[in-house]
Design a protein around this motif. Structure first.
Motif, PDB file in Angstrom:
ATOM      1  N   ALA A 133       0.773  -1.138  -0.061  1.00 23.94           N
ATOM      2  CA  ALA A 133      -0.032   0.060  -0.024  1.00 23.94           C
ATOM      3  C   ALA A 133       0.806   1.153   0.028  1.00 23.94           C
ATOM      4  CB  ALA A 133      -1.036  -0.094   1.204  1.00 23.94           C
ATOM      5  N   ASP A 134       2.378   1.176  -0.062  1.00 20.65           N
ATOM      6  CA  ASP A 134       3.160   2.186  -0.028  1.00 20.65           C
ATOM      7  C   ASP A 134       2.823   3.004   1.085  1.00 20.65           C
ATOM      8  OD1 ASP A 134       5.224   3.546  -1.469  1.00 20.65           O
ATOM      9  OD2 ASP A 134       4.059   4.925  -2.367  1.00 20.65           O
ATOM     10  N   LEU A 135       2.837   2.353   2.206  1.00 21.71           N
ATOM     11  CA  LEU A 135       2.833   3.020   3.472  1.00 21.71           C
ATOM     12  C   LEU A 135       4.066   2.972   4.271  1.00 21.71           C
ATOM     13  CD1 LEU A 135      -0.755   1.627   4.688  1.00 21.71           C
ATOM     14  CD2 LEU A 135      -0.406   3.799   3.916  1.00 21.71           C
ATOM     15  N   ALA A 136       4.349   3.916   5.245  1.00 24.99           N
ATOM     16  CA  ALA A 136       5.477   3.708   5.926  1.00 24.99           C
ATOM     17  C   ALA A 136       5.077   2.914   7.299  1.00 24.99           C
ATOM     18  CB  ALA A 136       5.759   5.232   6.499  1.00 24.99           C
ATOM     19  N   LEU A 137       6.292   2.118   7.587  1.00 19.99           N
ATOM     20  CA  LEU A 137       6.212   1.210   8.651  1.00 19.99           C
ATOM     21  C   LEU A 137       6.088   1.980  10.082  1.00 19.99           C
ATOM     22  CD1 LEU A 137       9.031  -1.291   7.749  1.00 19.99           C
ATOM     23  CD2 LEU A 137       6.607  -1.628   7.387  1.00 19.99           C
ATOM     24  N   ASP A 138       5.088   1.471  10.870  1.00 18.06           N
ATOM     25  CA  ASP A 138       4.816   2.149  12.216  1.00 18.06           C
ATOM     26  C   ASP A 138       6.237   1.961  13.284  1.00 18.06           C
ATOM     27  OD1 ASP A 138       2.377   2.698  11.184  1.00 18.06           O
ATOM     28  OD2 ASP A 138       1.401   0.946  11.935  1.00 18.06           O
ATOM     29  N   THR A 139       6.535   0.837  13.138  1.00 17.55           N
ATOM     30  CA  THR A 139       7.617   0.547  13.819  1.00 17.55           C
ATOM     31  C   THR A 139       8.715  -0.167  12.877  1.00 17.55           C
ATOM     32  OG1 THR A 139       6.936  -1.693  14.460  1.00 17.55           O
ATOM     33  CG2 THR A 139       6.388   0.012  15.856  1.00 17.55           C
ATOM     34  N   PRO A 140      10.022   0.076  13.139  1.00 17.55           N
ATOM     35  CA  PRO A 140      11.166  -0.375  12.487  1.00 17.55           C
ATOM     36  C   PRO A 140      10.953  -2.141  12.139  1.00 17.55           C
ATOM     37  CG  PRO A 140      12.094   0.992  13.967  1.00 17.55           C
ATOM     38  CD  PRO A 140      10.551   0.503  14.526  1.00 17.55           C
ATOM     39  N   SER A 141      11.270  -2.256  11.102  1.00 19.79           N
ATOM     40  CA  SER A 141      11.219  -3.932  10.556  1.00 19.79           C
ATOM     41  C   SER A 141      12.173  -4.650  11.515  1.00 19.79           C
ATOM     42  CB  SER A 141      11.107  -4.221   8.927  1.00 19.79           C
ATOM     43  OG  SER A 141      11.641  -5.596   8.797  1.00 19.79           O
ATOM     44  N   ARG A 142      11.877  -6.037  11.965  1.00 22.44           N
ATOM     45  CA  ARG A 142      12.748  -6.728  12.617  1.00 22.44           C
ATOM     46  C   ARG A 142      13.179  -7.808  11.531  1.00 22.44           C
ATOM     47  NH1 ARG A 142       9.434  -8.879  17.880  1.00 22.44           N
ATOM     48  NH2 ARG A 142       7.867  -8.876  16.337  1.00 22.44           N
ATOM     49  N   ALA A 143      12.789  -7.712  10.350  1.00 24.31           N
ATOM     50  CA  ALA A 143      13.232  -8.700   9.285  1.00 24.31           C
ATOM     51  C   ALA A 143      14.509  -8.287   8.903  1.00 24.31           C
ATOM     52  CB  ALA A 143      11.989  -8.802   8.155  1.00 24.31           C
ATOM     53  N   GLN A 144      15.403  -9.601   8.459  1.00 23.49           N
ATOM     54  CA  GLN A 144      16.979  -9.399   7.951  1.00 23.49           C
ATOM     55  C   GLN A 144      16.688  -9.670   6.424  1.00 23.49           C
ATOM     56  OE1 GLN A 144      20.070 -11.160  10.290  1.00 23.49           O
ATOM     57  NE2 GLN A 144      18.395 -11.365  12.033  1.00 23.49           N
ATOM     58  N   TRP A 145      16.315  -8.570   5.769  1.00 27.79           N
ATOM     59  CA  TRP A 145      16.201  -8.773   4.207  1.00 27.79           C
ATOM     60  C   TRP A 145      17.183  -9.179   3.550  1.00 27.79           C
ATOM     61  CZ3 TRP A 145      10.999  -9.064   3.560  1.00 27.79           C
ATOM     62  CH2 TRP A 145      10.100  -8.279   4.227  1.00 27.79           C
ATOM     63  N   LEU A 146      17.014 -10.045   2.391  1.00 31.12           N
ATOM     64  CA  LEU A 146      18.570 -10.167   1.624  1.00 31.12           C
ATOM     65  C   LEU A 146      18.880  -8.901   0.897  1.00 31.12           C
ATOM     66  CD1 LEU A 146      17.379 -13.597   0.073  1.00 31.12           C
ATOM     67  CD2 LEU A 146      18.735 -13.113   2.108  1.00 31.12           C
ATOM     68  N   ASP A 147      18.113  -8.078   0.494  1.00 29.78           N
ATOM     69  CA  ASP A 147      18.419  -6.671  -0.028  1.00 29.78           C
ATOM     70  C   ASP A 147      17.991  -5.627   0.803  1.00 29.78           C
ATOM     71  OD1 ASP A 147      19.182  -7.815  -2.711  1.00 29.78           O
ATOM     72  OD2 ASP A 147      17.112  -8.646  -2.759  1.00 29.78           O
ATOM     73  N   GLU A 148      18.389  -4.630   0.357  1.00 26.11           N
ATOM     74  CA  GLU A 148      17.898  -3.199   1.002  1.00 26.11           C
ATOM     75  C   GLU A 148      16.227  -3.218   1.262  1.00 26.11           C
ATOM     76  OE1 GLU A 148      19.707  -0.819   2.481  1.00 26.11           O
ATOM     77  OE2 GLU A 148      21.744  -1.881   1.795  1.00 26.11           O
ATOM     78  N   GLN A 149      16.152  -2.697   2.343  1.00 23.01           N
ATOM     79  CA  GLN A 149      14.569  -2.728   2.610  1.00 23.01           C
ATOM     80  C   GLN A 149      13.685  -1.792   1.626  1.00 23.01           C
ATOM     81  OE1 GLN A 149      13.187  -2.312   6.784  1.00 23.01           O
ATOM     82  NE2 GLN A 149      11.683  -0.583   5.930  1.00 23.01           N
ATOM     83  N   GLN A 150      14.344  -1.088   1.354  1.00 19.23           N
ATOM     84  CA  GLN A 150      13.684   0.032   0.375  1.00 19.23           C
ATOM     85  C   GLN A 150      13.616  -0.757  -1.087  1.00 19.23           C
ATOM     86  OE1 GLN A 150      12.311   2.773   0.720  1.00 19.23           O
ATOM     87  NE2 GLN A 150      11.545   2.671  -1.329  1.00 19.23           N
TER      88      GLN A 150
END
Length: 896
Positions: free
Chosen positions: A853-870
């Motif tokens: 939905a192209d919304l900003a996260l309410d709290t920082p993501s705890r996931a360790q993504w393989l690429d940049e979060q953006q």
């Protein structure tokens, strides 16, 4: 009107008790016989019909066969009564449609208790025909000559009176025979009395016939009379005399013309398949009287259409007896222009309703059923529709009352040894041995029966499967199975027969049967799931019932779980009740049943069952590992991740067969926690046994990298298909379809169709739900009822307890609302995802919903993504915008 049940009446002092012979249904058998008799009447009334034609095919017989106690004799007696007197016909039987034709029924009991012999049978037929009211001189002369030669000191009249035949049929025959003899003597101008001159009369008659004298023109029409009168008057000649009866019947005046219907009951008691001397005589009777109609009842099919009996019987093969063959066969001669239906019918079991009706009417008090409805229900269920069981239960009911006990439903959870005696009575010793052996199986074939019985040849098993208590399912893995009541009684009743088995005999038979199943499985194809499941079902039951070691079942169990197909095993221990395991086989039954049933019950129930089976301590270590591993999987599905992790680590430490699967499980737990780098690294070391491609796909799709994920799932499916793992192939394809359904790739429809096709062959609830979610994703953004379908699916998923599938569905709904720019809908789905992932696992689904939905996260993501979060954010957002653009540029999938 029903007759009195004397056995019941003489079992009690209660004079208020009403006991009537209850006859139930059998309408199909009546219609079958009446249709055949009507066709027979049309045939014999045709001007082209010739009773002396000895080459024409015969279709003057119908056969009813069935298991002992099924009601064949009752049916035979009811047929006789209904044909003799329309008022005796049961109300449900329709009136026959043969107009004014006169039917003359005569029933002959061939049971040993009736002391049958061929002379009595021939005399019974002739005595019945005495009702016509005129001599039958050709036959009567031959019979008189035979009798005086064979029984010179026993006048026929005395024999008939002594044997009860005169009382049954009347005393007209001796007078008619004497009249025939006198008439012939007068025609031949013989002097003196003829009472003792039968030899002189027959000698003169033969000469006159040979010389074609005008004085005997009435008998000259019977072309074979002289030959029969010249033959030695022995039993063999007597068996040809029915030809004379057929000739005489055909020339009876129209006003006296009748069609004899001869009912031969208990046909199985005239001999066996090795000694057919009596059967040969009876077959001649049927063949030589083509204008009579025969209704034969016995335990087995009549084999006269079998070409292999040539030489044992006079007339054999499907050309001679087309109606007795197992299928329609066109006639060799043109007297019947169309193929005729089979004339043999298996008498089936009563329906439950018929059983209840029988019991309600059998005993009464003040016009109401004496046997209560609860008792009738128990008896009906245990009877499996066998009338003899109903009859024995009625006598047990009276016996209980006579002893002062008020019968209760529990009193009829009972086996009757009499059923065994009835079943075994006409079997040879080897056949009885095979019967007891195959009672251990729920289904079998001839080879399996022979092996279980430890016999060197298959002949006894082959004869046994032709018996009516052996039912056939031609399309089954093993085509034969015993009648349910026969099997239960053979195994459960107190067998008092002379060759009964001891407990040690049964134990040895179980060991043989168990080994035979193991040999059959080990000798089959590696990919033959049908054989595997069939052997498992029967082997588990035998091992459990007779406390056998697991043996080959251990390897079979590993093969069963290895493909994730989960066919139901349908074992008693798979019920929802708690199972108290007593042996390793009990525990294995419960283990496999729990694994198969988990596709159809809440995962929490699966965990309970697997905890219980592991705690028994009855399973060997490697099978206990199976229980621990699948318990850990179910815990993961429920969101109990810490317990799942401990179980997976325990299995990995054990280093057994499931260690690669458990390592994959640990990788999944890392993925669930959002530790994607660890999960991906673990996948590189899993190999094929650890389903490495599928693990990679599971990590890649949540990154929004649908191309790499789809490739990984495709590789997983191909690898599974290469190794014949249909369950793994279906799961991988379901996830490939789910992944591609987020995209605008035109192959999505085909991928969903392929997934549905593969899943139709296995039983995988989670994968089936993935495919249905994929179908929702494909239609996301349209008006194709996505929300309504999603709500129905949510209810089903909630029942299953599959937490991770619930989260997938909510993510799909968020995708749908994001495409439609429904901010309220997205917010609702995000709220639901937070609730589902509050323990921290699958929490990244909340992040992905924001990205969509192209919304900003309410709290920082705890996931360790393989690429940049953006980057991940942009991938998920691009899928939403791509779908919007597609829907704007082209027609929507659903209705506008």
């Amino acid at each position: 009107m029903p007759g009195r049940d004397l056995r019941a009446l003489f079992s009690t002092n209660d004079r208020t008790l009403g006991a009537a012979e209850a006859f139930t249904n059998r309408q199909a058998q009546w219609e079958f016989a009446v249709a055949a008799l009507a066709e027979h009447l049309r045939h014999v009334s045709n001007s082209a019909f010739d009773p002396e034609d000895l080459e024409a095919a015969r279709d003057n017989v119908v056969v009813f066969h069935g298991i002992g106690g099924i009601g064949k004799s009752t049916l035979s007696r009811k047929f006789e009564a209904s044909l003799a007197d329309p008022w005796q016909r049961p109300a449900q039987w329709g009136a026959p449609a043969w107009g004014g034709a006169r039917i003359l029924p005569v029933r002959i009991d061939l049971a040993r208790s009736a002391s049958p012999d061929f002379e009595k049978i021939v005399l019974s037929v002739r005595l019945a025909l005495a009702a016509i009211g005129q001599p039958l001189p050709a036959f009567d002369l031959a019979l008189r000559r035979y009798w005086e030669h064979q029984h010179p000191w026993d006048p026929l009249e005395d024999f008939l009176n002594r044997g009860g035949l005169a009382a049954r049929f009347g005393k007209a025959l001796p007078q008619q025979m004497q009249s025939a003899l006198a008439d012939v003597a007068q025609a031949l101008l013989l002097p003196g009395t003829v009472g003792s001159a039968v030899g002189q009369v027959t000698g003169a008659l033969v000469g006159a016939l040979r010389e074609r004298r005008q004085t005997v023109r009435a008998l000259a029409g019977c072309s074979r009379l002289a030959d029969l009168l010249e033959s030695e008057p022995d039993l063999d000649s007597l068996s040809y005399y029915p030809h004379l009866l057929a000739w005489e019947i055909a020339r009876v005046p129209a006003e006296k013309w009748v069609t004899p219907v001869i009912l031969l009951d208990a046909f199985e008691e005239i001999g066996d398949r090795t000694h057919r001397d009596f059967e040969r005589l009876l077959q001649r009777l049927v063949w030589l009287m083509p204008n009579a109609f025969f209704v034969i009842t016995g335990r087995s099919r009549l084999q006269w259409a079998d070409e292999a009996l040539q030489g044992q019987l006079d007339f054999t093969g499907s050309t001679a007896w087309p109606g007795l063959a197992a299928h329609d066969i066109p006639q060799a001669r043109n007297e019947f222009p169309t193929p005729r239906r089979e004339r043999q019918m298996l008498i089936g079991d009563f329906s439950f309703e018929d059983c209840d009706d029988y019991l309600a009417r059998r005993l009464s008090a003040d016009g109401s059923p004496l046997i209560s409805e609860p008792i009738r229900t128990v008896i009906g269920q245990r009877s499996h529709g066998l009338p003899l069981y109903l009859d024995l239960s009625v006598m047990r009911f009276l016996e209980l009352r006579r002893s002062g006990h008020t019968p209760q439903p529990t009193d009829f959870d009972h086996e009757f040894p009499a059923l065994i005696a009835r079943t075994l009575s006409d079997l040879t010793a080897p056949e009885r041995h095979v019967l007891r052996s195959v009672s251990l199986f729920s289904s079998f074939d001839v080879a399996l029966a022979t092996r279980a019985a430890a016999l060197p040849q298959q002949a006894s098993a082959q004869r046994l499967v032709e018996r009516p208590f052996v039912r056939e399912t031609p399309c089954g893995l093993w085509p034969y199975h015993l009648h349910a009541l026969t099997r239960a009684t053979i195994r459960g009743a107190d067998d008092q027969t002379d060759d009964r088995w001891s407990p040690a005999d049964w134990q040895q038979a179980a060991i043989r049967a168990f080994a035979a199943l193991g040999e059959r499985w080990s000798g089959g194809s590696d990919r033959d799931r049908l054989l595997l499941v069939g052997c498992l079902r029967q082997g588990l039951a035998i091992a459990r019932d007779y406390r056998l070691d697991l043996g080959w079942l251990t390897e079979a169990a590993w093969t069963y779980v290895g493909d994730s197909v989960w066919e139901p095993l349908d074992l008693a221990a798979s019920s929802e009740r708690e199972v108290e395991a007593a042996t390793a086989a009990d525990a294995l039954v419960e283990l496999l049943s729990a694994l198969a049933r988990r596709q159809h019950q809440n995962r929490s129930r699966t965990v309970e069952r697997l905890v219980a089976v592991a705690d028994t301590g009855l399973l060997p270590a490697e099978l206990c590992e199976m229980a621990v591993y699948y318990r850990a999987k179910a815990q993961r599905d429920l969101g109990h991740t810490e317990g799942s992790r401990q179980g997976m680590q325990l299995v990995v430490a054990g280093g057994g067969r499931l260690a690669p699967n458990a390592r994959r499980g640990l990788a999944h737990l890392s993925r669930l926690a959002g530790d994607f780098p660890t999960a991906l690294e673990a996948a590189e070391h899993l190999g094929r046994a650890g389903r490495h491609h599928r693990v990679v796909g599971d990590v890649r799709w949540v990154q929004g990298d649908m191309s790499l994920a789809a490739q990984a799932f495709g590789a997983a499916r191909a690898e599974a298909e290469e190794h014949g793992k249909s369950g793994e192939a279906a799961m991988s394809q379901a996830m490939r379809a789910f992944t591609l359904a987020f995209t605008t790739d035109p192959i999505t429809d085909d991928e969903i169709d392929l997934g549905e096709h593969l899943l139709a062959q296995v039983d995988l609830r989670a994968a089936a739900l993935d495919i249905r979610i994929a179908a929702l994703l494909r239609d996301a953004g349209t008006d194709a009822g996505v929300e309504g379908r999603a709500q129905v699916l949510a209810a089903e998923i909630n029942t299953s307890g599959l937490l991770f599938v619930q989260a997938k569905l909510e993510l799909a709904r968020a995708f749908h609302h994001a495409i439609r720019d429904d901010q309220a809908g997205v917010a609702s789905r995000i709220s639901r995802l937070r609730e589902l992932t509050r323990e921290g696992y699958y929490a990244y689904y909340v992040d992905i919903a924001h990205f969509m939905a192209d919304l900003a996260l309410d709290t920082p993501s705890r996931a360790q993504w393989l690429d940049e979060q953006q980057t991940v954010h942009q991938r998920w957002r691009s899928m939403v915008t791509d779908r919007r653009a597609l829907l704007i540029s082209g027609p929507a999938t659903g209705a506008p």
